[in-house]
Design a protein around this motif. Structure first.
Motif, PDB file in Angstrom:
ATOM      1  N   ARG A 172       0.831  -1.188   0.000  1.00 30.72           N
ATOM      2  CA  ARG A 172       0.000   0.000   0.000  1.00 30.72           C
ATOM      3  C   ARG A 172       0.867   1.240   0.000  1.00 30.72           C
ATOM      4  O   ARG A 172       1.831   1.330   0.743  1.00 30.72           O
TER       5      ARG A 172
ATOM      6  N   ASN B 249      -4.659   7.480   3.106  1.00 28.32           N
ATOM      7  CA  ASN B 249      -5.444   6.561   3.933  1.00 28.32           C
ATOM      8  C   ASN B 249      -6.376   7.346   4.863  1.00 28.32           C
ATOM      9  O   ASN B 249      -5.949   8.181   5.648  1.00 28.32           O
TER      10      ASN B 249
ATOM     11  N   SER C 119      -6.728  -2.266   9.211  1.00 28.31           N
ATOM     12  CA  SER C 119      -7.138  -1.963   7.842  1.00 28.31           C
ATOM     13  C   SER C 119      -8.500  -2.568   7.490  1.00 28.31           C
ATOM     14  O   SER C 119      -8.721  -3.056   6.392  1.00 28.31           O
TER      15      SER C 119
END
Lengths: 348, 348
Positions: free
Chosen positions: A14, A61, B70
């Motif tokens: 990521r 994020n 996550s």
DNA sequence: AGCGCTCCTGGGAGCGCTCCCGAAACTACT
DNA sequence: AGTAGTTTCGGGAGCGCTCCCAGGAGCGCT
């Protein structure tokens, strides 16, 4: 049928700010500044960072952002359990459209909360509100003494209601229910009707109460006495309104003011079922303006409320509130408008 | 009106694991273990921690949790822009109810995404999907070659569609549209009708295509030729179906299969407007089973699909998918059932 | 007494971001 | 040339949580 490229990539690293910084030859902080459009970045560096963000498809994020900013960009729309068959009435659909439309424009995300029962409803508070998941909440269709509202009052997340709340001091957006209902009733009176009746919404909702009072206001102004048997309560659904109307027909009125279009449909069905004619025997005026003319026979004369705009204003008010731009207990009252069709006795 | 206690507390120290630990005389980790119900905590400590959590009203911060795990516990329901007047048709309301109901039971939060135009729709991807805001997505009413689906295919967040997707290999839940439509049409044929017509959904939706093919299947099985002018396309709305039906009446069929209840209402209105009778002159069968018998005259014979269950199964499938319990390209096909009322020519 | 084992607990590290402070580089003065 | 001020950037700290590892306590065994 096209064949899909399912890319079940198992270990996509990521992308992070750090990583983008490395690629662009700058630091994490600089990338952050670019992403958040802070001014103190030289044009050259900004260009370079933007370019690598573009080509990598990097997206910050949200969880990490939320953690530090304690804002989520998430707003909640709550429709309490009390509302049976939410989507049977066109009202909520229209409201939701107004709200989502405004939410999209403001680039904020909307969560929908519908409930089957009170338990589910109260579960909402610990599950999503108390843990800071929502930046703000819109509560619709509250009843008097709504326990969820009581809970929310204890909490810090800003909320507003759509429809006049039980408490003062809660920000809300509403329409002029009482005046609108009075307008509709007055129109009936101007048609020379005097044996007035009304099918009201639930008496534990402010909407139900306000529209009933508007009806009574107009009658009182005209010096017309209202027999209490001529005021029957239903719950905004067509089937219960059908039954209520049937009860009304024991001593037939010559005009009925229905507190919603959907209830008017029930009333129309009952009147026809009893072999009476609308508007000749009984004139009907309703509230909402959500039913197209062709959908009923005769077309309904109705007090139209701006539902879509109500939704849009709700979002605007809530956002203003969360950003401290609005007074803690502001209220927005939207006007209603009488749409004359045929069920009242008018020619057109 | 009750007077509200607006407690605009300015500096409430937000409770953290650390804080609870301090109060209970244990460490952050132990509290975490209690909260997440891990087994390796002694009963006495667990009791004590639970007690202080209870009395402080502590709720773990979701953003922090999401950051490390996550996972957000947030699922998205996407209804593409193509759908005009989403709530005019009872289908979406019912579907949403099924989905929210299942979501509540699974204690997951549902975000609703409705769009006004294609731009808004494509904006969804960078804004909420690419940054990991959603654990999974349910996309409804996709068209063939839907650009959003193309984008989602590139992404890692699991998604399913409600309704057969354009691509194979996408998990989905659907109903037996083709077989159901064939059943409905067959019923018309059994009534001795042979001049068959159909009002279809849009030809860029699999639902429109499948139901049309079902209609054609049944006709072909019975050896009935279908003139192409007897197959008219509408868009699942009542007004467009009204126009489509009007066109059909240039060479009146003796039976019409409508691909949705809402479109059947439009057809009924057109037929009546032309001075023809249902079912005597033209028999009608529709699809959905979402309209109550009393809502149309005559009551509609319709192929009912389990919309609510579709929504529930969609949530189940999506959750299974995100937790690796379901195959990457599973499909769930729910059965339809013919509900015989009067518009087809049956007595009851 | 010493050993190994299980059971329970505490604290370090780190998730990806924003904020803040300080340093470097550059400019514009005295 | 030296100093002060400005602009631009890097890195530390920390948001609140989970995961992992290490270590103490308690136990039974040789």
């Amino acid at each position: 049928m096209r064949s899909a490229r399912i890319n079940r990539v198992t270990t996509v690293k990521r992308l992070t700010l750090e990583e983008i910084g490395r690629l662009a030859g700058v630091s994490r902080s600089t990338v952050s500044r670019v992403v958040n459009d802070h001014p103190e970045v030289s044009p050259e560096v900004k260009r370079r960072v933007l370019a690598t963000i573009e080509e990598t498809g990097y997206r910050p994020n949200r969880a990490a952002r939320s953690l530090v900013s304690s804002r989520t960009g998430l707003f909640g729309l709550v429709i309490p359990s009390r509302v049976r068959n939410v989507f049977q009435d066109p009202y909520f659909g229209r409201l939701i459209q107004g709200i989502t439309s405004a939410a999209n424009r403001a680039e904020l995300t909307l969560s929908l909360f519908l409930f089957e029962d009170r338990r589910e409803e109260l579960d909402l508070y610990p599950r999503v509100i108390a843990n800071g998941m929502l930046d703000g909440v819109i509560v619709t269709a509250t009843t008097t003494a709504d326990p969820l509202v009581d809970l929310m009052l204890q909490d810090r997340t800003p909320f507003i209601t759509v429809g006049r709340p039980d408490y003062d001091a809660i920000s809300h957006v509403d329409v002029s229910n009482r005046e609108g209902a009075a307008d509709g009733t007055r129109h009936l009176i101007e048609h020379g009707r005097s044996k007035l009746a009304t099918i009201t919404g639930p008496s534990n909702t402010t909407t139900g109460i306000d529209r009933r009072n508007g009806f009574l206001d107009a009658a009182a102004d005209a010096g017309i006495e209202i027999d209490s048997r001529r005021v029957v309560e239903a719950d905004f659904t067509e089937s219960v309104a059908f039954e209520a109307a049937t009860r009304l027909l024991d001593h037939p009125p010559d005009a009925i003011f229905c507190a919603s279009d959907t209830m008017a449909r029930g009333a129309l069905r009952a009147i026809k079922g009893a072999g009476l004619r609308v508007p000749d025997d009984i004139a009907v005026v309703s509230f909402d303006g959500l039913v197209e003319a062709y959908e009923t026979s005769p077309p309904l004369t109705t007090v139209a409320q701006p539902v879509r705009r109500t939704g849009e204003e709700a979002v605007r008010l809530l956002v203003d509130l969360t950003e401290g731009r609005a007074e803690p207990s502001s209220r927005i009252i939207l006007p209603t408008e009488l749409i004359v069709r045929r069920s009242c006795g008018c020619d057109d």
